[in-house]
Design a protein around this motif. Sequence first.
Motif, PDB file in Angstrom:
ATOM      1  N   GLU A 160      -1.521  -2.341  32.633  1.00 31.49           N
ATOM      2  CA  GLU A 160      -1.836  -3.753  32.434  1.00 31.49           C
ATOM      3  C   GLU A 160      -1.790  -4.046  30.943  1.00 31.49           C
ATOM      4  N   ALA A 161      -0.929  -4.944  30.562  1.00 26.09           N
ATOM      5  CA  ALA A 161      -0.684  -5.216  29.151  1.00 26.09           C
ATOM      6  C   ALA A 161      -1.953  -5.632  28.410  1.00 26.09           C
ATOM      7  N   ARG A 162      -2.874  -6.308  29.107  1.00 27.31           N
ATOM      8  CA  ARG A 162      -4.077  -6.804  28.428  1.00 27.31           C
ATOM      9  C   ARG A 162      -4.996  -5.674  27.961  1.00 27.31           C
ATOM     10  N   PHE A 163      -4.801  -4.470  28.452  1.00 24.64           N
ATOM     11  CA  PHE A 163      -5.628  -3.344  28.042  1.00 24.64           C
ATOM     12  C   PHE A 163      -4.997  -2.535  26.910  1.00 24.64           C
ATOM     13  N   ARG A 164      -3.814  -2.932  26.466  1.00 23.83           N
ATOM     14  CA  ARG A 164      -3.076  -2.108  25.518  1.00 23.83           C
ATOM     15  C   ARG A 164      -2.897  -2.782  24.167  1.00 23.83           C
ATOM     16  N   GLY A 165      -2.909  -1.967  23.106  1.00 24.07           N
ATOM     17  CA  GLY A 165      -2.616  -2.463  21.779  1.00 24.07           C
ATOM     18  C   GLY A 165      -1.121  -2.570  21.565  1.00 24.07           C
ATOM     19  N   THR A 166      -0.709  -3.508  20.731  1.00 18.38           N
ATOM     20  CA  THR A 166       0.725  -3.757  20.546  1.00 18.38           C
ATOM     21  C   THR A 166       1.206  -3.646  19.105  1.00 18.38           C
ATOM     22  N   SER A 167       0.280  -3.464  18.157  1.00 18.67           N
ATOM     23  CA  SER A 167       0.737  -3.457  16.755  1.00 18.67           C
ATOM     24  C   SER A 167      -0.055  -2.489  15.883  1.00 18.67           C
ATOM     25  N   GLY A 168      -0.679  -1.479  16.481  1.00 21.67           N
ATOM     26  CA  GLY A 168      -1.489  -0.540  15.721  1.00 21.67           C
ATOM     27  C   GLY A 168      -0.688   0.623  15.154  1.00 21.67           C
ATOM     28  N   PRO A 169      -1.296   1.403  14.273  1.00 15.97           N
ATOM     29  CA  PRO A 169      -0.595   2.509  13.613  1.00 15.97           C
ATOM     30  C   PRO A 169      -0.288   3.706  14.510  1.00 15.97           C
ATOM     31  N   ILE A 170      -1.083   3.920  15.584  1.00 11.58           N
ATOM     32  CA  ILE A 170      -0.880   5.076  16.442  1.00 11.58           C
ATOM     33  C   ILE A 170      -0.039   4.674  17.647  1.00 11.58           C
ATOM     34  N   HIS A 171       1.077   5.363  17.814  1.00 15.75           N
ATOM     35  CA  HIS A 171       1.967   5.077  18.922  1.00 15.75           C
ATOM     36  C   HIS A 171       1.550   5.895  20.140  1.00 15.75           C
ATOM     37  N   THR A 172       1.462   5.219  21.280  1.00 11.52           N
ATOM     38  CA  THR A 172       1.120   5.888  22.524  1.00 11.52           C
ATOM     39  C   THR A 172       2.172   5.549  23.571  1.00 11.52           C
ATOM     40  N   THR A 173       2.383   6.503  24.477  1.00  9.48           N
ATOM     41  CA  THR A 173       3.398   6.289  25.493  1.00  9.48           C
ATOM     42  C   THR A 173       3.192   7.247  26.645  1.00  9.48           C
ATOM     43  N   VAL A 174       3.991   7.105  27.667  1.00 11.68           N
ATOM     44  CA  VAL A 174       4.016   8.063  28.770  1.00 11.68           C
ATOM     45  C   VAL A 174       4.901   9.230  28.346  1.00 11.68           C
ATOM     46  N   PRO A 175       4.341  10.419  28.221  1.00 13.09           N
ATOM     47  CA  PRO A 175       5.150  11.544  27.752  1.00 13.09           C
ATOM     48  C   PRO A 175       5.996  12.131  28.875  1.00 13.09           C
ATOM     49  N   PHE A 176       6.890  13.019  28.517  1.00  7.75           N
ATOM     50  CA  PHE A 176       7.561  13.843  29.518  1.00  7.75           C
ATOM     51  C   PHE A 176       6.485  14.598  30.297  1.00  7.75           C
ATOM     52  N   HIS A 177       6.682  14.735  31.608  1.00 10.24           N
ATOM     53  CA  HIS A 177       5.710  15.502  32.380  1.00 10.24           C
ATOM     54  C   HIS A 177       6.401  16.185  33.557  1.00 10.24           C
ATOM     55  N   TYR A 178       5.779  17.290  33.984  1.00  6.60           N
ATOM     56  CA  TYR A 178       6.302  18.015  35.137  1.00  6.60           C
ATOM     57  C   TYR A 178       5.815  17.297  36.395  1.00  6.60           C
ATOM     58  N   HIS A 179       6.642  16.368  36.867  1.00  7.91           N
ATOM     59  CA  HIS A 179       6.187  15.402  37.867  1.00  7.91           C
ATOM     60  C   HIS A 179       5.866  16.035  39.212  1.00  7.91           C
ATOM     61  N   ALA A 180       6.412  17.232  39.499  1.00  2.00           N
ATOM     62  CA  ALA A 180       6.080  17.881  40.769  1.00  2.00           C
ATOM     63  C   ALA A 180       4.592  18.224  40.828  1.00  2.00           C
ATOM     64  N   VAL A 181       4.049  18.689  39.707  1.00  2.00           N
ATOM     65  CA  VAL A 181       2.623  19.007  39.646  1.00  2.00           C
ATOM     66  C   VAL A 181       1.792  17.730  39.708  1.00  2.00           C
ATOM     67  N   ASP A 182       2.213  16.707  38.981  1.00  2.62           N
ATOM     68  CA  ASP A 182       1.476  15.441  39.007  1.00  2.62           C
ATOM     69  C   ASP A 182       1.442  14.845  40.411  1.00  2.62           C
TER      70      ASP A 182
END
Length: 611
Positions: A160-182
Amino acid sequence: MATFKMSTTEEDVSGKTFDYVIVGGGTAGLALASRLSEDPSVTVVVLEAGEANIGDPNILVPAQFGKTFTNPKYDWAFPTEKQKYSNDKEFIWSRGKGLGGSSGLNFCAWVKPPAADIDAIEKLGNPGWNWQEYMKYSQRSETFHPAAQEQMDVYPHTYEARFRGTSGPIHTTVPFHYHAVDSLFQQTLVNKGLKNIKDPYGGDINGTWMANANLDPRTWTRSYSTTGYFIPAHDRPNLQVLTGATVARILFDDAVDGHDLTATGVEFQHDGRTYQVHAKHEVILSAGAIQSPQILELSGIGRAEVLKKIGVDMRIELDGVGENVQDHTFVGVSFELTGSPETYDQMRDPGYQAEALRLHAEGRGPQRMGITSFAYFPLSAATIDAPVLIERAAAQVLATEILPPGRREQLDLQIACLRDDTSVDLQLIAFPGFFTASKISFNPTPEPGKSYCTVLAFLNHPLSRGTIHAKSASPFDLPTIDPHYFEQDFDLEILVQHIKYTRTMTDTEPFKSGVVREVDPGPKCVTDQDIREYIKNTHGTSWHTIGSCSMLPREKQGVVDPELRVYGTRNLRVVDISIIPIHIAAHTQATAYMIAEKAADLIRASWLQRV
C-alpha cells in the motif's frame, strides 16, 4: 562504487569548535549528521572509532551474510558474560565497526514494529513517541521501490503506497528470494490460520507476510547509512567526519549549584595521541546501545557503584545508565526439503558462489538475496495453554517484591500485551538454507546436494533485563555485557512454544509434502525439557539490543527525556537505539533511522528557540 578517500584529518578537528559534535558514525549518527548539516549555517563533526569501509564489496554485496561478522575490520565482536540460565554459554554480540555501524553489518531486513509497541513507549512517559510520529519519520528515511516484473512473475507481491516513503535516503525493495521456500512457509501458515498481510508497514504485522530489504535495486547493493546519508553529504564544507577516533569522555564546564551541566566537547584518541574538540551547541552520543552507556560512565554519568569501581569521579548520578537492557534472542529448527529446490545452501559450492558474484555484476542472480518470509502472531495462536502460561508469567512478575523504579510499569504493559489476542508475541522467519546449531559459520556442514529451510524463532518481548557497564576507565576496554538471558523463565518457555508450533507445520500442506525430515533439533529432542536444553545450547543474539540509555522519567531510572536530552545536562543527547525503553516486535534498523530523523527535528527546534 568508485574509490572514496576520507579527507578529514585530526588537524581539521583538534582544538576546533563545531556547533554539533556527534560521537559515533553509525546508523543513527550519520543520518543525524546529514540532516543537521543540511543547514549551511551550522557546523557538524562526527567522530567514528572504526574505518570508513566505503565501497567495500563485503558490505555492499547483499547475500554475503556473515562474511563480516567477527572480522575486526568490520565488527566490534563484544563478548558477554557467561549466562547462568544458558548453561554458562558466552555469546559474541556483533556490532558494526566503521562508518554506517551495524547498518553495514546486518542482514538487510527492513522491518517495522506494530503500532501498539510504539504507543507503549509513549505510555511510559514519553509524549510524542507514538505510532503516528513513527510513521512520519520512518517514511522520511526511505525510498521504496516496488517489485520488478521478473519478481512478480514468480511470486505475488503486494503493498500500500500510503505506508511507504518515496524520497528518503535509504532505498528499500523486494529482494531476490528463493520463492519455493517462501511459498512453502507462507501458504502453510495461512492454512494453519494466520492471516496474509497485504502490507506490514502500516502498523499491523499480525500474520504472515513478505518483507523488504534495504537494497538499492538500481545497483543491487546494500543501501545503508553510509551510502544513503553520508555519501551525498560528504562534500559539504560544514560537515567533517573523522574515522579512527575513539572518544574517551565528554567534557563539561564547571558545575554550578542548581544548574544542569553544559557539555563543552569531547576528548578522543587518534593514532595514539589525545585530542579535544569543542561544541558550541550540543554533544550527541550515537555510539549505540553498547557503547553509549559506556561513554556516559567514562564521563562521570551513571550509577555510583559503577563509577567508583572504574575510578571515575561522578558528575551526574543516573542509576539507569547501562540498565534495563533487553535483547532479542533466537533459535532455529531446520528441515531437509524434498526435491532439492534452489536455496542458499548452494552458496557453499565455490563454483555456484563465483557464478552468483559474476551475475551480481550484471544486476542478476542470487547475490541480490534478502530475507523475506516473516510471521508474527500471538501466543494464543500457537498453543491452547496460552492463558495458563501467561497467568503463570504474571504471577512471577507480581511475586517479585523488589524491582527497580519504573520496571513494574514496563512489565505490566508486557503482561497486558500477552493477554491481548491481537498482540505479536511470537516471530518466525523462513531462512532458505541450513542455519541452525552454529548459526553464521554454517558448521557442521549439511549434506552436499541437499536443500534446507530453517525456521528461525525470535523472542520479541523479553521479560528479562540485563546490564552493560564500563569495565574500566579506558575507552579501549570493551564494556561488561550481561544480558541475563532467561532469568525470567517465561522467556525460555515462549521459545519452547515457538519450536513446538514450528514442528506442527509438518502436519499441514504444503510444508507436509515439502519436507523430508527435521534435522535440528531432530528426533531425539522430544520432551519440553529436551527442547529447553536445545534452546539453551543453540540460541543466539539477534543483535537487537535496546534500553541501556532508556527514555523514561528520571525517577523511573530514565537516562534521557523525550527530547533525548541526558538528565542533569543542558545540551547532551543520546540518539541511537539505546533510548528505546521497552522492546519492540521488529528488527531494529528501520527504527534507528526513525530515531535519527526525529532527533534532527528536536535538535533544530531546540536551538531555534534559543537564538
